[in-house]
Design a protein around this motif. Structure first.
Motif, PDB file in Angstrom:
ATOM      1  N   THR A 101       0.841  -1.215   0.000  1.00 38.77           N
ATOM      2  CA  THR A 101       0.000   0.000   0.000  1.00 38.77           C
ATOM      3  C   THR A 101       0.867   1.253   0.000  1.00 38.77           C
ATOM      4  OG1 THR A 101      -1.708  -1.195   1.236  1.00 38.77           O
ATOM      5  CG2 THR A 101      -1.832   1.216   1.234  1.00 38.77           C
ATOM      6  N   LEU A 102       1.930   1.229   0.814  1.00 31.33           N
ATOM      7  CA  LEU A 102       2.832   2.378   0.859  1.00 31.33           C
ATOM      8  C   LEU A 102       3.561   2.559  -0.469  1.00 31.33           C
ATOM      9  CD1 LEU A 102       4.385   1.858   4.416  1.00 31.33           C
ATOM     10  CD2 LEU A 102       2.746   3.627   3.718  1.00 31.33           C
ATOM     11  N   LEU A 103       4.002   1.446  -1.098  1.00 32.71           N
ATOM     12  CA  LEU A 103       4.723   1.542  -2.363  1.00 32.71           C
ATOM     13  C   LEU A 103       3.834   2.071  -3.479  1.00 32.71           C
ATOM     14  CD1 LEU A 103       6.826  -1.772  -2.296  1.00 32.71           C
ATOM     15  CD2 LEU A 103       7.636   0.562  -1.904  1.00 32.71           C
ATOM     16  N   THR A 151       1.656   4.331  -3.137  1.00 32.63           N
ATOM     17  CA  THR A 151       1.362   5.763  -2.933  1.00 32.63           C
ATOM     18  C   THR A 151       2.537   6.659  -3.300  1.00 32.63           C
ATOM     19  OG1 THR A 151       2.048   5.613  -0.625  1.00 32.63           O
ATOM     20  CG2 THR A 151      -0.291   5.236  -1.106  1.00 32.63           C
ATOM     21  N   VAL A 152       3.757   6.071  -3.390  1.00 33.65           N
ATOM     22  CA  VAL A 152       4.922   6.900  -3.694  1.00 33.65           C
ATOM     23  C   VAL A 152       5.016   7.133  -5.197  1.00 33.65           C
ATOM     24  CG1 VAL A 152       6.154   6.114  -1.660  1.00 33.65           C
ATOM     25  CG2 VAL A 152       6.440   4.897  -3.824  1.00 33.65           C
ATOM     26  N   ASP A 153       5.861   8.106  -5.557  1.00 33.41           N
ATOM     27  CA  ASP A 153       6.024   8.425  -6.981  1.00 33.41           C
ATOM     28  C   ASP A 153       6.843   7.364  -7.709  1.00 33.41           C
ATOM     29  OD1 ASP A 153       4.672  10.752  -6.411  1.00 33.41           O
ATOM     30  OD2 ASP A 153       6.517  11.938  -6.155  1.00 33.41           O
ATOM     31  N   PHE A 154       7.784   6.753  -6.988  1.00 34.38           N
ATOM     32  CA  PHE A 154       8.711   5.839  -7.675  1.00 34.38           C
ATOM     33  C   PHE A 154       9.071   4.676  -6.734  1.00 34.38           C
ATOM     34  CE2 PHE A 154      12.401   4.402  -9.980  1.00 34.38           C
ATOM     35  CZ  PHE A 154      12.154   4.773 -11.316  1.00 34.38           C
ATOM     36  N   PRO A 155       8.403   3.508  -6.862  1.00 31.93           N
ATOM     37  CA  PRO A 155       8.747   2.352  -6.021  1.00 31.93           C
ATOM     38  C   PRO A 155       9.998   1.635  -6.547  1.00 31.93           C
ATOM     39  CG  PRO A 155       6.917   1.789  -7.446  1.00 31.93           C
ATOM     40  CD  PRO A 155       7.228   3.239  -7.720  1.00 31.93           C
ATOM     41  N   VAL A 156      10.876   1.258  -5.647  1.00 28.56           N
ATOM     42  CA  VAL A 156      12.131   0.574  -6.014  1.00 28.56           C
ATOM     43  C   VAL A 156      12.239  -0.730  -5.203  1.00 28.56           C
ATOM     44  CG1 VAL A 156      14.654   0.678  -6.047  1.00 28.56           C
ATOM     45  CG2 VAL A 156      13.288   2.738  -6.560  1.00 28.56           C
ATOM     46  N   ILE A 157      12.546  -1.812  -5.927  1.00 26.93           N
ATOM     47  CA  ILE A 157      12.740  -3.109  -5.263  1.00 26.93           C
ATOM     48  C   ILE A 157      14.228  -3.464  -5.328  1.00 26.93           C
ATOM     49  CG2 ILE A 157      12.168  -5.572  -5.272  1.00 26.93           C
ATOM     50  CD1 ILE A 157       9.567  -4.874  -6.646  1.00 26.93           C
ATOM     51  N   VAL A 158      14.799  -3.744  -4.179  1.00 30.03           N
ATOM     52  CA  VAL A 158      16.221  -4.118  -4.104  1.00 30.03           C
ATOM     53  C   VAL A 158      16.344  -5.656  -4.103  1.00 30.03           C
ATOM     54  CG1 VAL A 158      18.342  -4.010  -2.742  1.00 30.03           C
ATOM     55  CG2 VAL A 158      16.808  -2.016  -2.868  1.00 30.03           C
TER      56      VAL A 158
END
Length: 801
Positions: free
Chosen positions: A722-724, A726-733
């Protein structure tokens, strides 16, 4: 639309990638080579040197009358030249159980050793000698400690310390012996009795010098004779010297060259003697039989001669008259003919009795010793003796369970029945001839009645003497022929050269071969290990794996393995490779989505390095002039403040509770343009909490150029998605050697179900695909890394594999 060229390009074998992967494994290859070279050196220094002893023998064709079975006649039993199987069979005789057993007796079954990392055998150079009481021991495998080494320590020239522990063969019962004894004293140990004698070290120059005897440990062991025989049989090699010849090379490899030479010489000598003995056995039996008969006839002739002389004196008669002489000649002639059949009859009776009463036919006298020239009887008796010898050989080996044993026994029984049936017929025919001759002699006896009494008595005495004399001369002639045959009989085996060592230097270990084997084994085990690791690898190696398993993910870039682990190091080495890579990744973010204000950094599971990426990215972006705040939303295990060396304090949960203001929850860092905040610790986030956090993030966007969120792993905490979103740019490491292929498939499924609007991936801890080797790694033109210690460089080499 599917691009067929891209599909074909993915299906093609990337040889460059394969070659680079192999190059990455060079530390393992180097380590494996080093280990095997060390093993090779230890092997070269400690392994007992092996030598090869060799001897050459020539197998000739049998020589006519000197062949087996030819004794007192000049008829050769061979009607044709021997075939190739003859030489093959003679070659096999070299490795026969009885011959090897006899040869072992010459070298002994007690082995003396000098103790060390590897015990070394001392043949005829041991300072001790062991005598075993054969009258006390049974030598059964269950009662004799075969194969166990008894170690001897010299206390002085009078006493020694003895110790041994092991297991008895067959029963595997353990035993132990330890104590001090005097040299020459009998030692009784369970079912074994022996004594140890100290050799004269001065008289024998091969034995270790006196000064070293008390520093070294020696030992002896009793070897199982049967095991020794089988071991020698498997170790001896018999090869044809040159094609189309009957010369054979017999070789034996081992650690005791003197023993090998003596054993080979004993083996070949035994072979020649045994073969000659087999060829002359029937001749010797015939001579023995003829000697007995000649002795009997000699005594009989002596007695008969004396009786004739006494008769002539008493009756005043000098000789037979004319008529008596004629009758004597006729009767002697018939008696001589009758003797031939009598001798045959005696042999038939001997043969029948021998085959009926005896179970061992090796001492069977040949028919030719009795003048029986029937080819069938000769052939059958020779075959019977040969089969009996083969049967005895198998019994010596305790090979009664061998199928060949039953087959040979059946053939012996078959031959025996054939001979007995044949003898019955010959005896009947021979009896008819004897009856015929007896009838003719009876006619002469009738004519003799017309002679005067004295003449008739003298005639009978003369006839008896003449018949025995003829038989005596006949046996003498046969014995002379037999002795000539015995003397002229030679073995088909001839020793061309006695045993000798093929090389002065040992054949093993030989340094070139040892090094070659170490290198080959080093490469083999290294590649086997690497192949195993690569084939069964199920973890991410680089960004290419993401393309294959998560095609919906946009790859921002890779962060190579580095020794920069803190934000302070990144600030110190601002032109490092890590700094350049993070800057490149950030510019890709801006190019893909200009004007971004918030970044959500997460991972599928813990341990992927998302906090490390968040801290480094925050530091680098702040250095680029962006006013940045890093917010730790990992409410279960917050770690972001620790990355900046900031102690725990106020948090956003306090802001949400109304305890403090948002400004009070923000903590400045030592880096310009960079602040930090954290959510705080909580067991779970409710929808209300998520809405409040979104509101706080929107507020922070108004103050900061970029808000970087370090979230909890979305594979473990569902609220993170849910938080990801809402952000402009989600990043998965994702992290090399940590993220599995199954993790990538799970991420792809999440994207396909729209649980996450988009995914941008960073692969952490990878290596540059191209590997260069340089002894002098100086300062590069465009970046300067943090210096590495030797240990760190070695660790990096093995990590990249």
């Amino acid at each position: 639309m599917v691009n067929e060229k891209d599909v074909l390009r993915q299906e093609e074998i990337d040889f460059r990638s394969i070659f680079n992967r192999i190059k990455r494994g060079w530390p393992i290859i180097l380590l494996s080579l080093g280990i095997w070279l060390i093993i090779g050196i230890i092997f070269q220094l400690t392994f007992p040197p092996r030598y090869t002893a060799k001897t050459t023998i020539l197998i000739e064709k049998p020589k006519g009358v000197n062949d087996p079975g030819v004794m007192v006649t000049r008829i050769s039993p061979f009607t044709k030249q021997p075939d190739d199987y003859y030489y093959s069979n003679q070659q096999v005789r070299l490795l026969s159980y009885p011959l090897v057993r006899k040869a072992i007796e010459s070298v002994g079954t007690t082995t003396y050793v000098k103790a060390g990392l590897i015990d070394r055998e001392l043949y005829k150079s041991s300072p001790i000698t062991v005598e075993v009481d054969s009258t006390y021991m049974s030598f059964k495998k269950s009662e004799t400690p075969y194969g166990t080494t008894f170690y001897v320590d010299f206390e002085n020239f009078d006493r020694y310390h003895l110790e041994a522990d092991g297991k008895y063969p067959v029963t595997q019962r353990e035993f132990e012996l330890e104590g001090e004894f005097r040299f020459g004293e009998w030692v009784t140990f369970e079912e074994m009795r022996f004594r140890i004698l100290a050799n004269d070290t001065i008289a024998n120059e091969n034995i270790t010098l006196v000064d070293n005897i008390f520093e070294e440990k020696y030992g002896f062991r009793m070897d199982d004779p049967e095991a020794m025989i089988l071991n020698y049989i498997s170790s001896i090699e018999v090869e044809q010297e040159i094609l189309e010849t009957t010369a054979f090379m017999v070789s034996l490899a081992g650690n005791t060259p003197v023993k090998q030479i003596e054993f080979l010489n004993a083996l070949i000598t035994t072979l020649v003697d045994d073969h000659l003995d087999q060829k002359t056995r029937s001749i010797k039996l015939a001579i023995s039989y003829l000697d007995e008969e000649i002795e009997k006839l000699s005594e009989l002739l002596s007695t008969s001669g004396s009786e004739i002389e006494s008769f002539k004196v008493e009756n005043a008669i000098t000789s037979l008259n004319h008529e008596g002489s004629l009758l004597l000649d006729q009767s002697v002639k018939l008696e001589n003919e009758r003797v031939v059949f009598v001798v045959k009859q005696r042999y038939y009776e001997y043969l029948e009795k021998y085959l009926t009463e005896s179970d061992d036919y090796t001492s069977l006298i040949s028919p030719q010793a009795f003048g029986v020239k029937d080819e069938l009887i000769i052939k059958l008796t020779e075959e019977l003796v040969r089969l009996q010898q083969d049967l005895n050989s198998l019994e010596l080996q305790n090979a009664q369970a061998n199928p060949a044993y039953g087959q040979i026994k059946a053939k012996i029984a078959q031959n025996r029945e054939i001979i007995l049936n044949s003898v019955e017929g010959f005896m009947a025919s021979n009896k008819m001839m004897l009856e015929n001759l007896s009838g003719r002699l009876s006619d002469i006896d009738v004519s003799m009645r017309e002679l005067p009494g004295t003449q008739r008595q003298l005639l009978n005495m003369e006839r008896f003497f003449r018949v025995n004399e003829s038989l005596f001369l006949n046996f003498l002639e046969r014995k002379a022929e037999a002795e000539i045959s015995l003397v002229s009989t030679t073995s088909d085996f001839h020793i061309i050269e006695p045993a000798y060592l093929t090389t002065v230097d040992p054949t093993l270990p030989w340094l070139p071969i040892t090094l070659f084997a170490a290198i080959v084994l080093g490469f083999f085990f290294a590649f086997a290990y690497l192949l195993f690791k690569w084939v069964f690898n199920n973890k991410v190696d680089d960004s290419k794996d993401l393309m294959k398993y998560t095609p919906s993910t946009y790859i921002l870039g890779e962060i190579f393995h580095t020794n920069i682990t803190t934000t302070s190091d990144l600030n110190t080495y601002s032109d490092s490779q890590l700094s350049n890579q993070i800057s490149t990744i950030f510019h890709r973010m801006l190019r893909k989505k200009p004007g971004i204000k918030s970044l959500g950094i997460s991972s599928y599971k813990s341990g992927e390095g998302k906090t490390y990426v968040a801290s480094m990215l925050s530091t680098q972006v702040a250095r680029l002039g962006y006013k940045t705040i890093a917010v730790d939303l990992n409410f279960r295990q917050p770690q972001l403040k620790n990355a900046f060396g900031i102690s725990q304090g106020a948090n956003i949960m306090d802001v949400m509770n109304g305890s403090i203001s948002l400004r009070e929850a923000v903590t400045p860092t030592k880096f310009p343009n960079l602040d930090i905040a954290e959510l705080g610790i909580k067991s779970a986030l409710t929808d209300f909490d998520l809405q409040a956090i979104n509101g706080i993030i929107e507020t922070l966007k108004d103050t900061y150029d970029l808000v970087i969120l370090d979230t909890a792993p979305f594979g473990n905490v569902s609220g993170t998605l849910t938080l990801l979103n809402t952000v402009d740019f989600p990043v998965i490491v994702m992290r090399r050697k940590h993220t599995s292929f199954q993790d990538l498939e799970d991420v792809e499924n999440i994207l396909r179900t729209d649980s996450l609007s988009e995914a941008n991936a960073i692969v952490l801890d990878t290596f540059h695909p191209e590997i260069t080797f340089s002894l002098n790694r100086g300062r590069r033109k465009y970046y300067r890394n943090k210096p590495e210690s030797v240990f760190s460089k070695i660790k990096s080499l093995f990590v990249r594999i």
